[in-house]
Design a protein around this motif. Structure first.
Motif, mmCIF file in Angstrom:
data_model
loop_
_atom_site.group_PDB
_atom_site.id
_atom_site.type_symbol
_atom_site.label_atom_id
_atom_site.label_comp_id
_atom_site.label_asym_id
_atom_site.label_seq_id
_atom_site.Cartn_x
_atom_site.Cartn_y
_atom_site.Cartn_z
ATOM 1 N N ALA A 29 0.812 -1.215 0.000
ATOM 2 C CA ALA A 29 0.000 0.000 0.000
ATOM 3 C C ALA A 29 0.849 1.270 0.000
ATOM 4 N N SER A 30 2.143 1.138 0.237
ATOM 5 C CA SER A 30 3.011 2.315 0.229
ATOM 6 C C SER A 30 2.997 2.962 -1.147
ATOM 7 N N ASN A 31 2.880 4.280 -1.160
ATOM 8 C CA ASN A 31 2.752 4.951 -2.450
ATOM 9 C C ASN A 31 3.577 6.223 -2.566
ATOM 10 N N TYR A 32 4.401 6.494 -1.554
ATOM 11 C CA TYR A 32 5.246 7.682 -1.606
ATOM 12 C C TYR A 32 6.612 7.319 -1.052
ATOM 13 N N PHE A 33 7.661 7.650 -1.814
ATOM 14 C CA PHE A 33 9.011 7.186 -1.482
ATOM 15 C C PHE A 33 10.000 8.349 -1.590
ATOM 16 N N ALA A 92 9.438 5.085 3.096
ATOM 17 C CA ALA A 92 8.197 4.719 2.413
ATOM 18 C C ALA A 92 7.028 5.142 3.272
ATOM 19 N N SER A 93 5.951 5.526 2.614
ATOM 20 C CA SER A 93 4.769 5.930 3.382
ATOM 21 C C SER A 93 3.523 5.718 2.538
ATOM 22 N N THR A 94 2.398 5.803 3.202
ATOM 23 C CA THR A 94 1.121 5.663 2.518
ATOM 24 C C THR A 94 0.238 6.869 2.818
ATOM 25 N N THR A 95 -0.659 7.111 1.908
ATOM 26 C CA THR A 95 -1.621 8.190 2.123
ATOM 27 C C THR A 95 -2.443 7.918 3.376
ATOM 28 N N ASN A 96 -2.776 6.648 3.584
ATOM 29 C CA ASN A 96 -3.628 6.279 4.710
ATOM 30 C C ASN A 96 -2.988 6.583 6.052
ATOM 31 N N SER A 97 -1.681 6.563 6.107
ATOM 32 C CA SER A 97 -0.989 6.822 7.377
ATOM 33 C C SER A 97 -0.706 8.300 7.552
ATOM 34 N N GLY A 98 -1.237 9.111 6.660
ATOM 35 C CA GLY A 98 -0.960 10.538 6.753
ATOM 36 C C GLY A 98 0.455 10.875 6.328
#
Lengths: 113, 123
Positions: A29-33, A92-98
């Motif tokens: 689900a990670s979408n930003y790196f 790495a991060s996801t939109t869902n985790s802010g």
């Protein structure tokens, strides 16, 4: 949770050579790196980032590639200079985790003249 | 633009005292701020996500009562280390996510900007 692995932990190159740092992530689900550069005693500075809808991004001597299928992304620095010496962190991060960032352990890059 | 100010830069305190660290976004609004802890020559470990006007979200293993977070405005989040002990000695660093901005470049939307960090030493 997300687990980000980063390799190598240390990297030494000669000035003018290229440097490559690789990271893998576990959460599909990670979408930003983003990639951050941290010089000794200073704050992390964003140097380049990539989102999951593109496979490659370049900014002058720096480029990042992303392989979503394999869940890995890489930082490429060409024509390295001594001032590139620093610790580089992938995240790495996801939109869902802010966009909370899960960082790799870092790569200490040394560029020798 | 996109400057995050963190104060103090260094704190030395006695065991048992509480220490407050401030994180301010100076030229942008940050609905979300993050607090990280960094040990020497190690990576940044996310401690908690600070949301403006609501309770912070803590990562597993981080004591809520030990690390109190308040995010009372769009530009300020505070971390209070309560009853600090020597094992709390570390480098604490905040980041702020730009809620509004242009796409790409400095000040871009959703990019995190870091404060300069606070070196806490508990004697």
């Amino acid at each position: 949770g997300e687990n980000v692995e980063q390799h190598p932990s240390t990297l030494s190159v000669q000035e003018g050579d290229s440097a490559v740092i690789k990271c893998t992530y576990s959460d599909s689900a990670s979408n930003y790196f983003p990639w951050y550069k941290q010089e000794l005693g200073k704050r992390p500075q964003l140097i380049i980032d990539i989102r999951s809808n593109v496979g490659e991004k370049k900014d002058q001597r720096i480029a990042v590639t992303l392989n979503k299928t394999a869940k890995h992304f890489s930082l490429h620095i060409t024509e390295t200079q001594p001032e590139d010496s620093a610790v580089y962190f992938c995240a790495a991060s996801t939109t869902n985790s802010g966009y909370a960032l899960n960082f790799g352990k870092g790569t200490s890059l040394l560029v020798t003249p | 633009g996109a400057v995050v100010s963190q104060h103090p830069s260094r704190v030395i305190c006695k065991s048992g005292t509480s220490v407050k660290i401030e994180c301010r976004s100076l030229d942008f609004q940050a609905t979300t701020m993050f607090w990280y802890r960094q040990f020497p020559k190690q990576s940044l470990m996310l401690m908690a996500t600070s949301n403006e006007g609501s309770k912070a979200t803590y990562e597993q293993g981080v004591e809520k009562d030990k690390f109190l977070i308040n995010h009372a405005s769009l530009t300020l989040s505070t971390l209070t280390v309560t009853s600090a002990h020597p094992e709390d000695s570390s480098f604490y660093i905040c980041s702020a996510r730009n809620r509004i901005g242009t796409s790409g470049g400095a000040g871009a939307k959703n990019i995190q900007y870091f404060g300069a960090g606070t070196r806490l030493s508990v004697l």
